[in-house]
Scaffold this motif. Structure first.
Motif, short mmCIF file in Angstrom:
data_model
loop_
_atom_site.label_atom_id
_atom_site.label_comp_id
_atom_site.label_asym_id
_atom_site.label_seq_id
_atom_site.Cartn_x
_atom_site.Cartn_y
_atom_site.Cartn_z
N GLU A 56 11.77 -11.70 7.78
CA GLU A 56 13.07 -11.10 8.08
C GLU A 56 12.88 -9.71 8.67
N ILE A 57 13.57 -9.45 9.77
CA ILE A 57 13.52 -8.11 10.38
C ILE A 57 14.69 -7.30 9.80
N PHE A 58 14.38 -6.21 9.12
CA PHE A 58 15.42 -5.29 8.65
C PHE A 58 15.64 -4.26 9.75
N TRP A 59 16.80 -4.36 10.41
CA TRP A 59 17.04 -3.49 11.58
C TRP A 59 17.18 -2.04 11.20
N ASN A 60 17.58 -1.76 9.97
CA ASN A 60 17.76 -0.35 9.56
C ASN A 60 16.53 0.19 8.86
N GLY A 61 15.41 -0.47 9.02
CA GLY A 61 14.15 0.03 8.48
C GLY A 61 13.90 -0.41 7.06
N CYS A 62 12.78 0.04 6.55
CA CYS A 62 12.36 -0.30 5.19
C CYS A 62 13.40 0.19 4.20
N THR A 63 13.71 -0.63 3.20
CA THR A 63 14.75 -0.24 2.24
C THR A 63 14.26 0.78 1.22
N ALA A 64 12.94 0.95 1.11
CA ALA A 64 12.43 1.96 0.16
C ALA A 64 12.72 3.35 0.72
N PRO A 65 13.47 4.19 -0.03
CA PRO A 65 13.84 5.50 0.52
C PRO A 65 12.64 6.36 0.88
N GLU A 66 11.55 6.22 0.12
CA GLU A 66 10.38 7.07 0.40
C GLU A 66 9.74 6.74 1.75
N LYS A 69 12.91 7.58 4.87
CA LYS A 69 13.13 8.98 5.30
C LYS A 69 12.12 9.39 6.38
N HIS A 70 10.96 8.73 6.41
CA HIS A 70 9.97 9.04 7.44
C HIS A 70 10.15 8.17 8.69
N TYR A 71 10.63 6.93 8.49
CA TYR A 71 10.77 5.98 9.60
C TYR A 71 12.17 5.38 9.63
N PRO A 72 13.22 6.21 9.80
CA PRO A 72 14.60 5.69 9.72
C PRO A 72 14.96 4.75 10.87
N THR A 73 14.24 4.83 11.97
CA THR A 73 14.60 3.99 13.14
C THR A 73 13.49 3.00 13.46
N CYS A 74 12.72 2.63 12.46
CA CYS A 74 11.62 1.68 12.68
C CYS A 74 11.95 0.37 11.95
N PRO A 75 12.35 -0.68 12.68
CA PRO A 75 12.65 -1.96 12.01
C PRO A 75 11.44 -2.43 11.20
N GLU A 76 11.74 -3.09 10.09
CA GLU A 76 10.67 -3.58 9.21
C GLU A 76 10.64 -5.10 9.18
N LEU A 77 9.46 -5.67 9.33
CA LEU A 77 9.29 -7.12 9.12
C LEU A 77 8.98 -7.32 7.64
N HIS A 110 10.53 1.03 19.78
CA HIS A 110 9.15 1.24 20.20
C HIS A 110 8.15 1.03 19.06
N HIS A 111 8.66 0.76 17.86
CA HIS A 111 7.78 0.56 16.71
C HIS A 111 8.31 -0.59 15.87
N ILE A 112 7.41 -1.20 15.13
CA ILE A 112 7.80 -2.13 14.06
C ILE A 112 6.89 -1.81 12.87
N GLY A 113 7.46 -1.88 11.67
CA GLY A 113 6.67 -1.58 10.48
C GLY A 113 6.65 -2.75 9.53
N LEU A 114 5.74 -2.70 8.59
CA LEU A 114 5.77 -3.67 7.48
C LEU A 114 5.03 -3.10 6.29
N GLY A 115 5.40 -3.59 5.12
CA GLY A 115 4.75 -3.15 3.89
C GLY A 115 3.79 -4.21 3.41
N VAL A 116 2.71 -3.76 2.80
CA VAL A 116 1.77 -4.74 2.24
C VAL A 116 1.34 -4.25 0.85
N ASP A 117 1.42 -5.18 -0.11
CA ASP A 117 1.09 -4.82 -1.49
C ASP A 117 -0.40 -4.53 -1.61
N ASP A 118 -0.75 -3.63 -2.52
CA ASP A 118 -2.16 -3.25 -2.70
C ASP A 118 -3.05 -4.46 -3.01
#
Ligand SMILES: CC(C)(COP(=O)(O)OP(=O)(O)OC[C@H]1O[C@@H](n2cnc3c(N)ncnc32)[C@H](O)[C@@H]1OP(=O)(O)O)[C@@H](O)C(=O)NCCC(=O)NCCS
Length: 168
Positions: A56-66, A69-77, A110-118
Protein backbone atom coordinates in the motif's frame (compact mmCIF):
# COMPACT_ATOMS: atom_id res chain seq x y z
CA UNK A 1 3.31 -13.74 -15.50
CA UNK A 2 2.65 -11.40 -12.57
CA UNK A 3 0.51 -8.31 -13.02
CA UNK A 4 0.09 -5.54 -10.47
CA UNK A 5 -2.89 -3.18 -10.25
CA UNK A 6 -4.81 -1.18 -7.65
CA UNK A 7 -7.39 -3.14 -5.66
CA UNK A 8 -11.00 -3.09 -6.82
CA UNK A 9 -14.00 -3.70 -4.59
CA UNK A 10 -14.64 -7.14 -6.07
CA UNK A 11 -11.06 -8.23 -5.22
CA UNK A 12 -11.63 -8.19 -1.46
CA UNK A 13 -13.24 -11.64 -1.36
CA UNK A 14 -10.36 -13.19 -3.34
CA UNK A 15 -7.83 -11.49 -1.05
CA UNK A 16 -9.61 -12.88 2.01
CA UNK A 17 -9.56 -16.37 0.49
CA UNK A 18 -5.94 -16.37 -0.68
CA UNK A 19 -3.94 -14.02 1.57
CA UNK A 20 -4.43 -14.61 5.31
CA UNK A 21 -4.20 -11.67 7.73
CA UNK A 22 -3.82 -13.35 11.15
CA UNK A 23 -4.94 -11.17 14.02
CA UNK A 24 -6.23 -8.49 11.63
CA UNK A 25 -9.46 -9.86 10.13
CA UNK A 26 -10.45 -6.60 8.44
CA UNK A 27 -6.99 -5.76 7.08
CA UNK A 28 -7.79 -6.05 3.36
CA UNK A 29 -11.07 -4.16 3.68
CA UNK A 30 -9.42 -1.41 5.75
CA UNK A 31 -6.70 -0.96 3.17
CA UNK A 32 -9.29 -0.73 0.41
CA UNK A 33 -11.26 1.87 2.40
CA UNK A 34 -8.13 4.00 2.78
CA UNK A 35 -7.67 3.82 -0.97
CA UNK A 36 -11.28 4.89 -1.55
CA UNK A 37 -10.68 7.85 0.82
CA UNK A 38 -7.69 8.91 -1.28
CA UNK A 39 -5.20 8.30 1.52
CA UNK A 40 -3.48 5.39 -0.19
CA UNK A 41 -3.26 3.13 -3.22
CA UNK A 42 -3.67 -0.54 -2.37
CA UNK A 43 -1.70 -2.53 -4.94
CA UNK A 44 -2.38 -6.22 -5.57
CA UNK A 45 -0.12 -8.66 -7.45
CA UNK A 46 -1.94 -11.34 -9.46
CA UNK A 47 -0.71 -14.64 -10.82
CA UNK A 48 -3.06 -16.93 -12.77
CA UNK A 49 -6.13 -14.96 -11.60
CA UNK A 50 -5.15 -15.33 -7.98
CA UNK A 51 -3.88 -12.58 -5.64
CA UNK A 52 -0.34 -13.44 -4.51
CA UNK A 53 0.88 -10.24 -2.91
CA UNK A 54 0.00 -6.74 -1.80
CA UNK A 55 1.44 -3.43 -0.73
CA UNK A 56 0.00 0.00 0.00
CA UNK A 57 1.29 3.46 -0.91
CA UNK A 58 0.56 5.99 1.85
CA UNK A 59 0.40 9.26 -0.08
CA UNK A 60 0.80 11.39 3.04
CA UNK A 61 3.98 9.63 4.08
CA UNK A 62 4.88 7.33 6.92
CA UNK A 63 2.30 7.42 9.71
CA UNK A 64 4.98 7.36 12.44
CA UNK A 65 5.34 11.01 13.55
CA UNK A 66 9.07 10.61 14.20
CA UNK A 67 9.50 9.85 10.46
CA UNK A 68 6.77 12.08 9.02
CA UNK A 69 8.27 15.22 10.53
CA UNK A 70 11.45 14.57 8.51
CA UNK A 71 9.76 13.25 5.33
CA UNK A 72 6.26 14.85 5.21
CA UNK A 73 6.09 14.72 1.40
CA UNK A 74 7.63 11.30 0.82
CA UNK A 75 5.02 8.61 0.02
CA UNK A 76 5.61 5.36 1.89
CA UNK A 77 5.25 1.83 0.53
CA UNK A 78 3.76 -0.03 3.47
CA UNK A 79 2.88 -3.60 4.38
CA UNK A 80 4.51 -5.40 1.47
CA UNK A 81 3.72 -9.10 1.51
CA UNK A 82 3.92 -12.04 -0.90
CA UNK A 83 1.78 -15.10 -0.17
CA UNK A 84 2.13 -18.09 -0.07
CA UNK A 85 5.78 -18.23 1.08
CA UNK A 86 6.70 -20.69 -1.72
CA UNK A 87 6.14 -17.85 -4.18
CA UNK A 88 8.72 -15.59 -2.51
CA UNK A 89 12.05 -14.98 -4.25
CA UNK A 90 10.37 -15.18 -7.68
CA UNK A 91 10.25 -11.46 -8.35
CA UNK A 92 6.70 -10.71 -7.15
CA UNK A 93 7.90 -8.33 -4.43
CA UNK A 94 10.11 -6.54 -6.93
CA UNK A 95 7.13 -6.21 -9.31
CA UNK A 96 5.03 -4.63 -6.54
CA UNK A 97 7.83 -2.23 -5.61
CA UNK A 98 8.38 -1.28 -9.23
CA UNK A 99 4.64 -0.62 -9.77
CA UNK A 100 4.56 1.53 -6.62
CA UNK A 101 7.58 3.53 -7.76
CA UNK A 102 5.94 4.16 -11.17
CA UNK A 103 2.76 5.49 -9.56
CA UNK A 104 4.69 7.70 -7.16
CA UNK A 105 6.76 9.07 -10.04
CA UNK A 106 3.60 9.69 -12.11
CA UNK A 107 2.19 11.84 -9.31
CA UNK A 108 5.29 14.01 -9.45
CA UNK A 109 7.09 12.88 -6.31
CA UNK A 110 10.86 12.53 -6.31
CA UNK A 111 11.20 10.08 -3.42
CA UNK A 112 9.57 6.95 -2.06
CA UNK A 113 10.22 5.56 1.41
CA UNK A 114 9.61 2.37 3.31
CA UNK A 115 10.15 1.01 6.78
CA UNK A 116 11.81 -2.26 7.59
CA UNK A 117 11.78 -3.99 10.95
CA UNK A 118 15.13 -4.68 12.61
CA UNK A 119 14.41 -8.43 12.49
CA UNK A 120 13.81 -8.45 8.74
CA UNK A 121 17.30 -8.47 7.26
CA UNK A 122 16.15 -10.40 4.16
CA UNK A 123 13.66 -7.71 3.17
CA UNK A 124 16.23 -4.99 3.94
CA UNK A 125 18.71 -6.73 1.62
CA UNK A 126 16.15 -6.60 -1.20
CA UNK A 127 15.36 -2.91 -0.66
CA UNK A 128 19.04 -1.91 -0.54
CA UNK A 129 19.66 -3.90 -3.73
CA UNK A 130 16.82 -1.98 -5.43
CA UNK A 131 18.36 1.39 -4.57
CA UNK A 132 16.74 2.27 -1.24
CA UNK A 133 19.17 4.09 1.04
CA UNK A 134 19.61 4.40 4.78
CA UNK A 135 18.25 7.60 6.30
CA UNK A 136 19.56 6.90 9.80
CA UNK A 137 15.99 7.40 11.08
CA UNK A 138 14.54 4.85 13.45
CA UNK A 139 10.98 4.48 14.77
CA UNK A 140 8.50 2.06 16.30
CA UNK A 141 6.34 0.30 13.71
CA UNK A 142 3.00 0.23 15.56
CA UNK A 143 -0.01 -1.94 14.79
CA UNK A 144 -2.75 -3.87 16.56
CA UNK A 145 -3.26 -7.60 16.69
CA UNK A 146 -6.22 -9.64 18.01
CA UNK A 147 -5.60 -13.20 19.25
CA UNK A 148 -8.04 -16.11 18.86
CA UNK A 149 -9.72 -15.22 22.18
CA UNK A 150 -10.43 -11.68 21.00
CA UNK A 151 -7.72 -10.02 23.13
CA UNK A 152 -6.31 -6.90 21.48
CA UNK A 153 -2.56 -6.21 21.61
CA UNK A 154 -0.63 -3.07 20.69
CA UNK A 155 2.60 -4.04 18.94
CA UNK A 156 5.58 -1.72 18.46
CA UNK A 157 8.42 -3.25 16.46
CA UNK A 158 11.71 -1.32 16.20
CA UNK A 159 12.29 -0.37 12.56
CA UNK A 160 14.31 1.91 10.32
CA UNK A 161 13.25 4.09 7.40
CA UNK A 162 14.81 3.80 3.93
CA UNK A 163 14.31 6.20 1.02
CA UNK A 164 14.87 5.89 -2.71
CA UNK A 165 15.35 8.84 -5.01
CA UNK A 166 13.18 8.53 -8.12
CA UNK A 167 14.49 9.88 -11.39
CA UNK A 168 11.96 11.09 -13.98
C1 LIG B 1 9.87 -9.19 1.38
C2 LIG B 1 8.98 -9.76 0.26
C3 LIG B 1 7.76 -8.87 0.10
C4 LIG B 1 9.81 -9.72 -1.03
O1 LIG B 1 9.02 -10.29 -2.04
P1 LIG B 1 9.65 -11.43 -2.97
O2 LIG B 1 8.66 -11.75 -4.01
O3 LIG B 1 10.14 -12.54 -2.14
O4 LIG B 1 10.86 -10.60 -3.55
P2 LIG B 1 11.66 -10.85 -4.89
O5 LIG B 1 11.46 -12.25 -5.36
O6 LIG B 1 11.34 -9.76 -5.82
O7 LIG B 1 13.11 -10.66 -4.34
C5 LIG B 1 13.62 -11.70 -3.51
C6 LIG B 1 14.44 -11.13 -2.41
O8 LIG B 1 13.62 -10.66 -1.35
C7 LIG B 1 14.29 -10.87 -0.12
N1 LIG B 1 13.42 -11.58 0.83
C8 LIG B 1 12.93 -10.97 1.92
N2 LIG B 1 12.18 -11.79 2.65
C9 LIG B 1 12.17 -12.98 2.02
C10 LIG B 1 11.56 -14.24 2.28
N3 LIG B 1 10.80 -14.43 3.40
N4 LIG B 1 11.73 -15.25 1.41
C11 LIG B 1 12.48 -15.04 0.31
N5 LIG B 1 13.09 -13.87 0.01
C12 LIG B 1 12.94 -12.84 0.85
C13 LIG B 1 15.58 -11.59 -0.40
O9 LIG B 1 16.63 -10.61 -0.43
C14 LIG B 1 15.35 -12.16 -1.79
O10 LIG B 1 16.52 -12.20 -2.51
P3 LIG B 1 17.00 -13.63 -3.04
O11 LIG B 1 15.86 -14.20 -3.84
O12 LIG B 1 18.20 -13.29 -3.85
O13 LIG B 1 17.28 -14.40 -1.80
C15 LIG B 1 8.54 -11.21 0.53
O14 LIG B 1 9.67 -12.02 0.61
C16 LIG B 1 7.68 -11.37 1.77
O15 LIG B 1 6.46 -11.31 1.69
N6 LIG B 1 8.31 -11.60 2.93
C17 LIG B 1 7.55 -11.77 4.17
C18 LIG B 1 6.84 -10.49 4.59
C19 LIG B 1 7.83 -9.35 4.70
O16 LIG B 1 8.92 -9.51 5.23
N7 LIG B 1 7.44 -8.18 4.20
C20 LIG B 1 8.29 -7.00 4.17
C21 LIG B 1 7.90 -6.04 5.23
S1 LIG B 1 9.05 -4.66 5.24
Amino acid sequence: MVTVRPCQHQDIAALQTHIPTPGQPARHATRFERQQDGQSTFLIAWLDNRPVGAGEIFWNGCTAPEINKHYPTCPELNGLDVWPPELRSHGIGTALISAAESLVRQRGFHHIGLGVDDENSQAAALYLRLGYQETGLRYLDRYQYTDNDGNLYDIADPARFLVKQLHP
